[in-house]
Write a protein that holds these residues in place. Structure first.
Motif, PDB file in Angstrom:
ATOM      1  N   LYS A 270       0.879  -1.162   0.000  1.00 55.54           N
ATOM      2  CA  LYS A 270       0.000   0.000   0.000  1.00 55.54           C
ATOM      3  C   LYS A 270       0.914   1.209   0.000  1.00 55.54           C
ATOM      4  O   LYS A 270       1.908   1.237   0.740  1.00 55.54           O
ATOM      5  N   VAL A 271       0.625   2.176  -0.847  1.00 58.26           N
ATOM      6  CA  VAL A 271       1.523   3.317  -0.955  1.00 58.26           C
ATOM      7  C   VAL A 271       0.717   4.611  -0.979  1.00 58.26           C
ATOM      8  O   VAL A 271      -0.407   4.646  -1.498  1.00 58.26           O
ATOM      9  N   ALA A 272       1.264   5.670  -0.361  1.00 59.73           N
ATOM     10  CA  ALA A 272       0.629   6.989  -0.395  1.00 59.73           C
ATOM     11  C   ALA A 272       1.559   7.957  -1.100  1.00 59.73           C
ATOM     12  O   ALA A 272       2.774   7.886  -0.922  1.00 59.73           O
ATOM     13  N   TYR A 273       0.968   8.859  -1.906  1.00 55.20           N
ATOM     14  CA  TYR A 273       1.794   9.827  -2.640  1.00 55.20           C
ATOM     15  C   TYR A 273       0.980  11.078  -2.907  1.00 55.20           C
ATOM     16  O   TYR A 273      -0.257  11.074  -2.793  1.00 55.20           O
ATOM     17  N   ASP A 274       1.681  12.149  -3.278  1.00 52.65           N
ATOM     18  CA  ASP A 274       0.950  13.391  -3.535  1.00 52.65           C
ATOM     19  C   ASP A 274       0.803  13.628  -5.036  1.00 52.65           C
ATOM     20  O   ASP A 274       1.230  12.797  -5.843  1.00 52.65           O
ATOM     21  N   GLU A 275       0.226  14.773  -5.410  1.00 51.71           N
ATOM     22  CA  GLU A 275      -0.068  15.020  -6.828  1.00 51.71           C
ATOM     23  C   GLU A 275       1.182  15.154  -7.699  1.00 51.71           C
ATOM     24  O   GLU A 275       1.143  14.891  -8.883  1.00 51.71           O
TER      25      GLU A 275
ATOM     26  N   GLN B   8      -0.660   6.467 -13.300  1.00 48.40           N
ATOM     27  CA  GLN B   8      -1.838   7.107 -12.701  1.00 48.40           C
ATOM     28  C   GLN B   8      -1.781   8.627 -12.847  1.00 48.40           C
ATOM     29  O   GLN B   8      -2.767   9.269 -13.162  1.00 48.40           O
ATOM     30  N   LEU B   9      -0.606   9.196 -12.565  1.00 50.97           N
ATOM     31  CA  LEU B   9      -0.477  10.659 -12.577  1.00 50.97           C
ATOM     32  C   LEU B   9      -0.019  11.172 -13.942  1.00 50.97           C
ATOM     33  O   LEU B   9       0.175  12.368 -14.115  1.00 50.97           O
ATOM     34  N   GLN B  10       0.184  10.250 -14.871  1.00 52.86           N
ATOM     35  CA  GLN B  10       0.701  10.578 -16.206  1.00 52.86           C
ATOM     36  C   GLN B  10       1.992  11.389 -16.107  1.00 52.86           C
ATOM     37  O   GLN B  10       2.141  12.446 -16.707  1.00 52.86           O
ATOM     38  N   LEU B  11       2.886  10.872 -15.294  1.00 54.53           N
ATOM     39  CA  LEU B  11       4.190  11.504 -15.125  1.00 54.53           C
ATOM     40  C   LEU B  11       5.241  10.699 -15.877  1.00 54.53           C
ATOM     41  O   LEU B  11       5.064   9.502 -16.124  1.00 54.53           O
ATOM     42  N   ASP B  12       6.318  11.352 -16.196  1.00 50.68           N
ATOM     43  CA  ASP B  12       7.419  10.642 -16.827  1.00 50.68           C
ATOM     44  C   ASP B  12       8.080   9.722 -15.789  1.00 50.68           C
ATOM     45  O   ASP B  12       8.435  10.168 -14.700  1.00 50.68           O
ATOM     46  N   PRO B  13       8.238   8.443 -16.119  1.00 57.58           N
ATOM     47  CA  PRO B  13       8.775   7.498 -15.116  1.00 57.58           C
ATOM     48  C   PRO B  13      10.178   7.870 -14.637  1.00 57.58           C
ATOM     49  O   PRO B  13      10.506   7.642 -13.468  1.00 57.58           O
ATOM     50  N   LEU B  14      10.976   8.440 -15.504  1.00 59.15           N
ATOM     51  CA  LEU B  14      12.328   8.833 -15.091  1.00 59.15           C
ATOM     52  C   LEU B  14      12.259  10.039 -14.150  1.00 59.15           C
ATOM     53  O   LEU B  14      12.911  10.070 -13.100  1.00 59.15           O
TER      54      LEU B  14
END
Lengths: 761, 493
Positions: free
Chosen positions: A275-280, A361-367
């Motif tokens: 289970k992981v929590a993260y911000d925007e 999920q956040l459509q961020l660049d994985p790098l």
């Protein structure tokens, strides 16, 4: 410094003249072992009758637990493993009795005449099922930091899931083998393919009930090991020793490939609940993970492996709040054991899966997401060790440059836009790998050096040469200290009479520990030689010098300010001998500053970390499920390398081994607990055609203050994890047609085909 | 000097064979059925050749065989674990022991050392020998040729890059002449002196070996004589499967009759009814044959995907058929092409379509004392579309989960004689009935690939096993059909 040598045993290897145990002329009177292996995974033994087998022509003796003069129960820390079970069979292909005969054919025919009666018991193969029944070797382990409850309560985003990885067969090219030779009285010499001479000696001592000094263990070299001969080799060496002890004849135990694959433990499959929590922005806030290791029938090294998996659950990321729990579960598979990475790849696989999921999920660049969360100097790991020389920022920057990351990304997007049957994907895996045995007491080693009067040098360490070119590195270190060429240095077999109490050659520490011990021994000899050197230089050239002004270089000895007036190392040695100066020394090294308190899960378990990262590009044929690794870029930090080409060999070899693990190496067992892919026609390790089309490894030197012998760092295990980049690249490619795809492990063509239609986790 | 031993009559070859080893001619008494590897390790106590798997899947035990074929000598790498030592008769066995010494390495060994192409060293002699066979036959092979030669050699340490770099360096800098040692060239002329007499290897009855008699007839007549007298005899061609049954399965074969010395069975020739391939033609010989390349290019291409170079060098087409494995790589293609088998007994020869040959799991229409003599491949008309697909876990040297072959003709946008065959989907390789029904004599553009694929997949009920689940195999059947049909339709557009 003189030119670096090639692999010192290379010319012998290339001519087929290097010695491997049991690939050598037969000893007179030798007995050959064949085993009765268990046909079932879990059973109560009702009767084991060997009388008919014992009377078979050519058979000398059938060995069972009844023949053990000492203790039957062996094991690493927890002695839960019998050499031969007497009551309960715990896994399929468990050895139950050993036939010793004049030749292997007689032995194998006699095995068929052993009568076994048993009552089958229900068996468990799945770690979750074992966990539910609390089948643990030790109670749950825990490491925590921060306050995960509050962090999850306040988290903007939370993800939960389950991740599994499969096991891996070591597939060392030389199988398990040992030859034991009885010697006068009750003494015995064992030539065996082990990574740990001390453990073989200790266990044989228990089994035979004789003191360790009656047992000599000698290991010339191994034809590959990868952890598979750390503990797993002990049992076969003990069997040979027992046979030789009882029969007073030389005994050879040599497993065939299929026997080896069926009967020996492998890399641990893990099931991890997280289970992981993260911000925007994608910043990690809290991580709660439970690691379940499928340990197999006996404890073996499972608890230590689980612990290393826990230590690597953070990988390269700073997460302020973490709860890492680990449970090593007993199942009815062969006892799983050490395998290059020792749990770390399993721990890292979980958090890397999670990062890819968050990026999606956040459509961020994985790098970018990995850079955002990377450790920085001054951060504290969940187990309390401060990060001091974090290299991640420069490694990831270099990786992006080498791979031309932005361009590559748009090329992949363009390709995927214009192709339907074929898709490409990128995968990135950074690595932070802690160096040291997490069991602190193992971080010690010894060396014994003799300088003979002709100036040639013999070096013994407790380290085992298994292809990692430890011998070459040890020779380089000694040559640097004594200022002589590596040609003059022989690195000997690992032998308990020359170097006792040797820790296993494992945990990537082989060179740190053993080359350091050799360095210390060589430095002692050099100190001893300085006084006679000053005397000889004065005699020959009339130059007076203090011992500290004497220089040893390129086979010569001279005074720093008079390099032209030099005596040869050989002449000095002969002179020193006549002066009655000791020409041998013992070196002892222990890694400083290590401690870890398991009760509180805090400490300083690692001497230093090795950092690196990999980026893979793959092309998948969606209809066939097949793929090509089109590119694999690796940047690997390793201090001041003792020999870059040797390290390059370790990095490239480990990365391909890791790639095999997560793609084609499919370890299948059936509902009866038998490995059905226990042969090389169904279990496929990478071949030469599996090489990435573009394979670029960059070794990044660093001025590490934490690094080990002459500023070098360990290389053995960390690069295995780079192979996982291919797995994530494959998953990304499949997600082009099914964004919810979760690729099962290993990513075989079957997995890739089925993942295209699979929905959800 | 005239080589006398090789021209001796066969009677004197009872229990012994004559051949060259590392430049020296020797005559040896051999235990029947012993593999070359066991003979080297156990009898000769030569341990440079390494045993790692003993079933032909790792190539650590690679040695090189030089033999006369027509008027030239060829060098072939083989897995010594699966190569019955009896087959050495009349050939030149070259092992690692003769390649170089630590102080005077052969250029191949030097290149491997320079590139750090050896780590633990266990697979290394095998790589050296595979590379020797490659470079003794080819000047400046390209990367693909190097891959083909080394794809069977497993190494668990290096990750192969260093080995590839060494091979590329040799390829750039050396020619065959630089790499074939003088003692090898000297043997070449002796090998070219024709005629390998028959040999017979027997063992005492009380021996514990798996094989007690190994017969090597040189003529068909002698073969049928042996078959007549030896009731329990099993015919062995390349032996690449049979030797695994012995090495790993520990299966006993009291009498083996090796048919690979019979010249009649090793011919490739063209006739009006098609391309005739002798049962004992090796995959490598087919691959190199211009006749095969020109008249059956799809077979040529398929062979490159079968096994390793070491196995291709002595595995035979006849063996693949007689073995009747449901995943035999060549079988779907032979079914799709409607190949015919020439079967021979002592008194008569019959022709049987291969489509009637497979009777059940590893069961065939072969009768007692009958052998496969030839395979006849009808020539494909110009407008043919023939393709094969092989699906397995690893790109190379792997046994298929599903293997398929398609054959049809295109005429004015219509299909004719459509046939699709599969391996790995049932107990025998099979032709799809549904496919022919749905595709034959239809306009290509009207074919609904997805629908046909589903219908074909529904026809088969494959099993789940270690190579793949039933679900996966069904999906592969479907996808193979889609790939074929979309390629065909693309051609029309």
């Amino acid at each position: 410094m003189s030119k670096l040598p090639y692999h010192l045993a290379g010319p012998l290897h290339l001519c087929g003249k290097s010695r491997f145990i049991a690939d050598e002329p037969e000893l007179k009177g030798m007995l050959y072992a064949k085993f009765l292996f268990s046909p079932v995974a879990h059973a109560r033994i009702k009767k084991l009758d060997v009388s008919e087998a014992e009377n078979y022509p050519g058979v000398f003796k059938v060995i069972t637990a009844n023949d053990i003069p000492g203790e039957n129960m062996i094991g690493h820390v927890i002695k839960d493993e019998p050499l031969f079970p007497t009551l309960e069979i715990m896994f399929a292909w468990q050895p139950l009795a050993m036939v010793l005969a004049e030749n292997e054919r007689c032995a194998e025919l006699a095995v068929k005449r052993i009568k076994l009666e048993y009552e089958e018991l229900p068996a468990i193969y799945d770690p979750e099922e074992a966990d539910a029944r609390q089948e643990w070797y030790v109670p749950e382990r825990k490491i925590e930091c921060g306050d995960i409850v509050t962090a999850f309560d306040n988290a903007p985003y939370i993800l939960e899931g389950k991740t599994t990885n499969s096991g891996q067969e070591h597939f060392y090219m030389e199988g398990q083998r040992a030859i034991a030779i009885p010697f006068e009285d009750s003494r015995i010499t064992i030539h065996c393919a082990t990574q740990s001479t001390m453990e073989v000696q200790e266990v044989v001592s228990h089994v035979l009930g004789i003191p360790a000094h009656d047992i000599v263990v000698d290991v010339p070299r191994l034809g590959g090991a990868f952890g598979g001969k750390e503990r797993a080799a002990t049992i076969w060496a003990s069997m040979a020793a027992l046979g030789a002890f009882v029969c007073k004849r030389p005994v050879q135990v040599k497993l065939s490939r299929d026997e080896d694959m069926h009967a020996t433990g492998k890399r641990h499959p893990f099931t991890s609940l997280w289970k992981v929590a993260y911000d925007e922005q994608g910043k990690l806030l809290a991580y709660d993970v439970q690691l379940l290791a499928n340990g197999g029938a006996y404890t073996d090294l499972s608890v230590a492996i689980l612990e290393r998996a826990m230590f690597h659950s953070d990988n390269t990321y700073y997460v302020p709040n973490m709860l890492i729990r680990g449970r090593a579960c007993r199942t009815n598979l062969p006892p799983n054991t050490a395998f290059r990475g020792f749990g770390a790849p399993q721990g890292i696989f979980v958090i890397e899966s999670i990062l890819d999921k968050i990026a999606q999920q956040l459509q961020l660049d994985p790098l970018a997401l990995r850079i955002l969360n990377a450790y920085q100097n001054g951060n504290i790991t969940p187990y309390g060790q401060e990060i001091k020389e974090c290299q991640m920022a420069s490694i990831l920057a270099k990786l992006a440059t080498n791979a031309e990351y932005d361009k590559l990304k748009s090329e992949v997007a363009e390709f995927n836009h214009s192709h339907t049957q074929h898709k490409r994907g990128l995968g990135i895996v950074p690595v932070k790998f802690g160096i040291s045995f997490t069991t602190a007491l193992l971080n010690q080693g010894s060396a014994l050096i003799w300088v003979y009067i002709d100036g040639s040098v013999s070096v013994s360490t407790g380290g085992v040469e298994m292809g990692q070119e430890l011998s070459t590195k040890v020779a380089i270190v000694v040559s640097r200290v004594l200022g002589i060429s590596t040609d003059k240095i022989r690195v000997e077999s690992s032998n308990t009479q020359r170097v006792g109490n040797a820790s296993p050659t494992a945990a990537s520490t082989g060179s740190d520990i053993n080359a350091n011990a050799a360095r210390i021994a060589a430095e002692k000899i050099k100190e001893n030689l300085k006084e006679p050197a000053a005397k000889l230089l004065a005699q020959q050239f009339g130059h007076e010098a203090e011992p500290h002004e004497i220089v040893f270089a390129e086979g010569k000895v001279f005074i720093l300010k008079n390099p032209e007036s030099a005596i040869s190392f050989n002449d000095l040695v002969r002179f020193a001998y006549s002066e009655r100066i000791p020409l041998a020394a013992y070196g002892y090294y222990r890694t400083p500053d290590l401690w870890f308190d398991r009760e509180i899960g805090q400490g300083h378990p690692f001497h230093y970390f090795v950092y690196g990262a990999a980026l893979a590009e793959v092309e998948v044929d969606l209809l066939l499920g097949e793929h090509t690794v089109t590119k694999l870029f690796i940047v690997h930090e390793n201090g001041a390398s003792l020999h870059e080409q040797i390290d390059m060999g370790q990095i490239a070899g480990a990365a391909i081994q890791g790639y095999g693990w997560c793609t084609m190496e499919d370890l299948v067992w059936d509902t009866n607990g038998h490995y059905t892919s226990a042969n090389p026609s169904t279990y496929k390790i990478p071949g030469i055609r599996d090489l990435p089309e573009v394979f670029k490894v960059e070794i990044m030197p660093s001025q590490s203050l934490e690094a080990s012998v002459f500023g070098s760092k360990a290389t053995g295990e960390p690069p295995l994890i780079y192979g996982l980049a291919v797995f994530f690249a494959l998953q990304a490619a499949v997600q082009e047609v099914n964004p919810e795809a979760v690729l099962s492990f290993p990513a075989t063509p079957e997995a890739i085909i089925l993942a295209q239609e699979h929905r959800g986790n | 000097m005239k080589d006398k031993a090789l021209s001796l009559p066969s009677e004197s070859h009872n229990n012994r064979i004559t051949f060259f080893m590392n430049g020296q001619q020797i005559t040896e008494e051999l235990p029947a059925g012993i593999s070359t590897l066991d003979w080297l390790n156990q009898t000769k106590q030569m341990f440079g050749t390494k045993c790692s798997c003993n079933e032909g899947d790792c190539c650590s035990c690679t040695v090189v065989i030089a033999k006369a074929v027509d008027d030239k000598v060829i060098y072939e790498a083989i897995t010594s674990c699966l190569y019955p030592a009896a087959k050495l008769h009349g050939k030149h066995l070259i092992t690692i022991e003769a390649m170089g010494t630590p102080n005077a390495l052969h250029p191949i060994q030097q290149a491997l050392l320079d590139h750090h192409g050896t780590q633990c060293g266990y697979c290394t002699p095998g790589f050296v020998m595979s590379m020797f066979a490659l470079f003794a036959m080819h000047n400046h092979p390209d990367k693909e040729a190097i891959f083909a030669a080394l794809e069977g050699n497993l190494c668990r340490c290096t990750g192969y890059q260093s080995i590839l770099d060494a091979a590329l360096e040799i390829s750039r800098n050396y020619c065959k002449e630089d790499l074939i040692p003088a003692w090898c060239s000297e043997v070449e002329s002796k090998l070219l002196e024709k005629g390998v007499p028959a040999a017979m290897l027997l063992l005492h009855k009380d021996s514990n070996r798996l094989v007690s008699k190994y017969l090597m007839p040189e003529t068909m007549k002698l073969l049928f004589d042996y078959l007549q007298t030896e009731n329990s005899a099993v015919v062995i061609a390349g032996g690449t499967d049979l030797m695994v049954q012995m090495n790993i399965g520990r299966k006993e074969f009291p009498v083996l009759i090796d048919i690979t010395c019979i010249e009649e069975l090793k011919r490739i020739y063209l006739q009006s009814d098609g391309l005739h391939i002798g049962a004992c033609v090796s995959y490598a010989k087919m691959f190199d044959s211009e006749l095969v390349h020109n008249s059956c290019p799809h077979l040529h291409k398929l062979i490159s995907q079968i096994a390793s170079q070491q196995i291709r060098n002595f595995g035979t087409l006849g063996g693949n058929i007689a073995n009747a494995s449901p995943v035999g790589d060549t079988l779907p293609l032979l079914l799709a092409l409607d190949a015919t088998l020439r079967l021979q007994t002592e008194l008569e020869m019959r022709q049987l379509p291969i489509r009637s040959f497979f009777k059940g799991y590893r069961q065939t229409a072969l009768q007692k004392r009958e052998i496969i003599k030839e395979i006849i491949l009808p020539l494909s008309p110009e407008n043919s579309y023939v393709r094969t697909l092989k699906s397995a876990k690893r790109k190379s040297v792997d046994i298929s989960a599903v293997v398929s072959a398609i054959n049809l003709q295109r005429s004015l946008g219509y299909t004719q004689n459509a046939c699709l065959a599969f391996g790995g989907v049932a107990a025998t390789p099979l032709v799809s009935r549904v496919f022919t029904g749905l595709v034959n004599n239809k306009p290509l553009s009207s074919l609904d690939a997805a629908q046909i694929a589903k219908a074909v997949a529904a026809e088969f009920k494959p099993l789940s096993d270690v190579r793949g689940s039933a679900l996966y195999r069904n999906k592969l059947i479907e996808n193979h059909v889609i790939i074929y049909l979309s390629e065909l339709q693309k051609e029309v557009l």
